[in-house]
Design a protein around this motif. Structure first.
Motif, short mmCIF file in Angstrom:
data_model
loop_
_atom_site.label_atom_id
_atom_site.label_comp_id
_atom_site.label_asym_id
_atom_site.label_seq_id
_atom_site.Cartn_x
_atom_site.Cartn_y
_atom_site.Cartn_z
N GLY A 1 -1.64 5.48 -7.14
CA GLY A 1 -0.64 6.96 -7.46
C GLY A 1 0.41 6.86 -6.54
N VAL A 2 1.55 5.42 -6.44
CA VAL A 2 2.40 5.82 -5.96
C VAL A 2 3.67 6.07 -6.82
CG1 VAL A 2 3.99 4.40 -4.64
CG2 VAL A 2 1.70 4.12 -3.64
N ASP A 3 4.18 7.12 -7.06
CA ASP A 3 5.57 7.53 -7.47
C ASP A 3 6.74 6.41 -6.74
OD1 ASP A 3 6.84 8.57 -9.72
OD2 ASP A 3 7.16 10.43 -8.63
N LEU A 4 7.16 5.67 -8.07
CA LEU A 4 8.66 5.00 -8.02
C LEU A 4 9.32 5.36 -8.79
CD1 LEU A 4 7.32 1.32 -6.81
CD2 LEU A 4 8.40 3.06 -5.46
N SER A 5 9.47 6.57 -9.56
CA SER A 5 10.19 6.44 -10.27
C SER A 5 11.44 7.23 -10.49
CB SER A 5 8.95 8.50 -11.52
OG SER A 5 9.89 8.84 -10.51
N ASP B 1 0.82 -1.06 -0.56
CA ASP B 1 0.19 -0.09 -0.18
C ASP B 1 0.56 1.45 -0.06
OD1 ASP B 1 1.12 0.15 2.43
OD2 ASP B 1 -0.63 -0.71 3.53
N THR B 2 0.35 2.53 0.09
CA THR B 2 1.24 3.40 -0.33
C THR B 2 2.01 3.51 1.04
OG1 THR B 2 -1.28 4.51 0.92
CG2 THR B 2 -0.33 5.00 -1.31
N ARG B 3 1.82 2.84 2.09
CA ARG B 3 2.62 3.49 3.39
C ARG B 3 3.99 3.14 3.25
NH1 ARG B 3 -0.02 3.06 8.72
NH2 ARG B 3 1.69 3.53 10.09
N THR B 4 3.75 1.27 2.47
CA THR B 4 4.67 0.05 2.54
C THR B 4 5.85 1.13 1.10
OG1 THR B 4 3.34 -1.18 3.06
CG2 THR B 4 5.01 -1.81 1.65
N ILE C 1 10.71 3.26 -0.64
CA ILE C 1 11.01 4.95 -1.37
C ILE C 1 12.17 5.49 -0.06
CG2 ILE C 1 10.91 7.40 -1.76
CD1 ILE C 1 8.20 6.16 -3.18
N LYS C 2 11.58 5.42 0.72
CA LYS C 2 12.98 5.44 2.23
C LYS C 2 14.23 5.33 2.45
CE LYS C 2 9.65 8.65 5.13
NZ LYS C 2 8.96 8.63 6.26
#
Lengths: 323, 141
Positions: free
Chosen positions: A288-292, A250-253, A258-259
């Motif tokens: 809509g998670v941005d992993l770019s 999910d967004t938090r994972t 990302i962190k």
């Protein structure tokens, strides 16, 4: 235990033992001078069997014979303490009967053997109950007594104690089993905890971290700390974060990942994420998670191939391009 | 080629070392706000006077970095870039990295390397890449 064999005057502080503070005004208490039952319950004279001694001075007044005073003795802390301390070796009214009976007669009261027998029977039952209250279920009241009522009383008390003892045993067994199971769960939790985040050196300068299962903030913090420490100590230039084993993101994972990547890059290593499952990839796009900002590759093999390729060229062109 | 620049004997300052074409700042103690501010000044002047092409900030001795210090380091990198010098930070400890990420500090303008060796290598690569890029642009234009 220095105070295990306290005599009644030491517990009650009545001052009527030989050499006590109050013998000049009140005289020596019969309990302290009753040589007939000396040694009973490991006490001095009647010091640990005071409840069978007639005419003791207790609670500020002179007490009557055993039958008369026993009602108050049953609620006395000292009596209960001696019963609990002596346990199976306790010498109650029945055991001491032959030794104290003559003394009881000296009071000059009407001696009724029937009443005395009943009081001894009740005292027996009380001794058992006091021991049960202290957690000792081995106590038994004497059943081979002449008085039929006392017989029934003793039998009923023994039966009840037996039943309580059985159920307490069952409870304790269940408790033990429960404790063992909890311990097992805790051990397994620790095992899972240790197994779940291995850090592998898959190539020179390349670390791989296969993440399996659910990544919450606590776990991600642990993973991050271990990974960064490992990178620093091995001075690895590449890290492959393989999330094939992560079924739900999910967004938090995603934020945790990302962190992690950012922290690894701050140390000066390159981090690629591999093994994003089709369903996970779809979810990430949908929410809509941005992993770019993060390099992602299909699987661990591709990740390793890319790392080796970049190492082959001494330069780090793609790394430089992203800066 | 090691030569001290700008008052290396001054205890109140962080020494800036010239190494080949680069300037190396090695921070081996906890930073105070005053020291970092002083460093910004000193680095700017050192870049100006030395004609260095790259700047390495080694923070391997720093175990605590707050937002002011990290911001100042970012500022140093921005100033250096304006003066045509690339900045690489190296020796970031895991704890500092976690703190910076959790604080959401943006250090994208500063490149990171694992150690001083890797930092110098990276600077060389970055310069080579910049050179090929500019020549590539020239040919395409």
């Amino acid at each position: 235990m220095p105070d295990a064999m306290l005599n009644c005057w030491e517990s009650k502080k009545c001052g009527r033992e030989p050499g006590g503070a109050k013998i000049s005004e009140l005289g020596v208490c019969p309990a302290a001078s009753e040589v007939a039952i000396n040694g009973a319950n490991r006490g001095v004279n009647g010091g640990r069997a005071c409840w069978v001694v007639a005419g003791t001075f207790c609670g500020g007044k002179t007490q009557g014979t055993f039958a008369r005073k026993f009602a108050s003795c049953l609620l006395c802390d000292f009596y209960r303490r001696v019963v609990t301390e002596e346990g199976a070796k306790f010498e109650g009214a029945r055991e001491l009967r032959d030794r104290w009976k003559p003394a009881a007669g000296t009071e000059g009261e009407h001696h009724d053997s029937e009443v005395e027998e009943m009081v001894i029977g009740i005292s027996d039952a009380f001794d058992v109950l006091v021991r049960v209250a202290a957690g000792d279920y081995s106590a038994k009241a004497a059943e081979d007594v002449p008085n039929p009522i006392m017989q029934s009383l003793a039998r009923t008390v023994n039966e009840t104690v037996g039943r309580i003892s059985t159920s307490v045993d069952a409870l304790q067994t269940a408790n033990r089993e429960l404790d063992q199971k909890l311990e097992l769960i805790e051990r397994q939790r620790m095992m899972i905890h240790e197994l779940s985040t291995p850090i592998l050196q898959v190539w020179d300068n390349v670390l791989a971290l296969p993440v399996i299962g659910v990544v919450d903030s606590r776990r991600s913090a642990e993973i991050m700390e271990r990974l960064l420490t490992e990178i620093t100590s091995r001075q690895s230039r590449f890290v492959i974060l393989d999330i094939t084993g992560v079924e739900v993101v999910d967004t938090r994972t995603a934020d945790h990942f990302i962190k992690m990547v950012q922290a690894v890059q701050l140390l000066g290593s390159k981090c690629v994420i591999t093994g994003i499952r089709p369903a996970v990839a779809q979810t990430l796009v949908e929410i809509g998670v941005d992993l770019s900002a993060v390099a992602t590759l299909r699987n661990l093999r591709e990740g390793l191939r890319e790392c080796i390729r970049q190492m082959g060229a001494t330069a780090l062109p793609s790394a430089a391009a992203r800066g | 080629m090691h030569s001290g620049e700008l008052h290396p004997q001054d205890v109140g300052r962080i020494p800036i070392i010239r190494l080949a074409d680069n300037l190396v700042v090695s921070i081996q103690f906890s930073l105070s706000d005053r020291l970092v501010a002083q460093l910004k000044d000193d680095v700017t002047h050192a870049i100006d006077s030395s004609g260095a092409l790259g700047l390495v900030i080694d923070v391997s001795g720093v175990d605590l970095m707050d937002s002011y210090i990290s911001r100042t380091i970012r500022d140093i990198a921005l100033v250096a870039r304006l003066m045509g010098v690339l900045t690489v930070i190296c020796g970031v400890s895991p704890l500092v990295a976690i703190t910076l990420v959790e604080m959401g500090v943006d250090l994208k303008v500063v490149r990171s390397a694992l150690n001083l060796d890797a930092a110098l290598e990276l600077l060389q690569d970055l310069r080579r890449e910049a050179a090929t890029r500019s020549t590539g642009q020239d040919t395409s234009a």
